[in-house]
Design a protein around this motif. Structure first.
Motif, PDB file in Angstrom:
ATOM      1  N   PHE A   1       0.851  -1.180   0.000  1.00  0.00           N
ATOM      2  CA  PHE A   1       0.000   0.000   0.000  1.00  0.00           C
ATOM      3  C   PHE A   1       0.893   1.237   0.000  1.00  0.00           C
ATOM      4  N   TYR A   2       0.390   2.264  -0.613  1.00  0.00           N
ATOM      5  CA  TYR A   2       1.133   3.526  -0.679  1.00  0.00           C
ATOM      6  C   TYR A   2       0.360   4.591   0.064  1.00  0.00           C
ATOM      7  N   ARG A   3       1.055   5.331   0.874  1.00  0.00           N
ATOM      8  CA  ARG A   3       0.432   6.422   1.628  1.00  0.00           C
ATOM      9  C   ARG A   3       0.464   7.707   0.781  1.00  0.00           C
ATOM     10  N   TYR A   4      -0.267   8.675   1.241  1.00  0.00           N
ATOM     11  CA  TYR A   4      -0.332   9.980   0.584  1.00  0.00           C
ATOM     12  C   TYR A   4       1.053  10.588   0.453  1.00  0.00           C
ATOM     13  N   SER A   5       1.866  10.433   1.454  1.00  0.00           N
ATOM     14  CA  SER A   5       3.208  11.031   1.454  1.00  0.00           C
ATOM     15  C   SER A   5       4.063  10.491   0.302  1.00  0.00           C
ATOM     16  N   TYR A   6       3.829   9.263  -0.090  1.00  0.00           N
ATOM     17  CA  TYR A   6       4.586   8.687  -1.220  1.00  0.00           C
ATOM     18  C   TYR A   6       4.307   9.493  -2.487  1.00  0.00           C
TER      19      TYR A   6
ATOM     20  N   SER B   1       2.890  12.582  -2.663  1.00  0.00           N
ATOM     21  CA  SER B   1       3.166  14.012  -2.526  1.00  0.00           C
ATOM     22  C   SER B   1       4.664  14.288  -2.506  1.00  0.00           C
TER      23      SER B   1
ATOM     24  N   GLN C   1       6.858  12.383  -4.148  1.00  0.00           N
ATOM     25  CA  GLN C   1       7.459  11.659  -5.277  1.00  0.00           C
ATOM     26  C   GLN C   1       8.530  12.534  -5.914  1.00  0.00           C
TER      27      GLN C   1
END
Length: 127
Positions: free
Chosen positions: A3-8, A10, A12
């Motif tokens: 799973f990827y979080r929002y921070s990944y 934002s 990038q």
């Protein structure tokens, strides 16, 4: 499962993508520049070859003209000189110590010699 979080998303880092894109543009630009330089150099060489062919042709025409004048004037080739390196209307040909103005037809296939007087008698010869 991953799973990827929002921070990944934002955070990038697009640096790698832009680096590859920049390098691709630079390499493509260099290839285009080298191609254009190659075409330019080929064009310059072609022009030089054309100029050499023209000069060679003019020299052959002048040699034939000088032989024709020498034969017509019953003179040695060594005594015939011209004041230009290519056939030209109103050029001057010198046979011995006599000067003639040359008048060609429109196609430069025949000529007439008319006696001419030089204003300056300061004459040098190029062998």
């Amino acid at each position: 499962m991953l799973f990827y979080r929002y921070s990944y998303f934002s955070n990038q880092n697009d640096f790698e993508f832009y680096l590859k894109l920049s390098l691709s543009v630079i390499i493509a630009s260099l290839i285009i520049i080298f191609g254009l330089v190659g075409i330019l150099l080929a064009g310059i060489q072609y022009t030089r070859i054309q100029q050499l062919n023209t000069a060679h042709s003019q020299q052959a025409q002048m040699a034939q003209f000088i032989r024709s004048v020498a034969t017509a004037q019953k003179a040695s080739l060594k005594t015939v000189a011209v004041n230009t390196t290519s056939l030209q209307q109103n050029m001057v040909v010198r046979v011995g110590h006599q000067n003639y103005q040359v008048i060609f037809d429109n196609n430069f296939t025949s000529y007439q010699l008319q006696k001419a007087q030089l204003i300056s008698q300061d004459i040098t010869y190029q062998d």
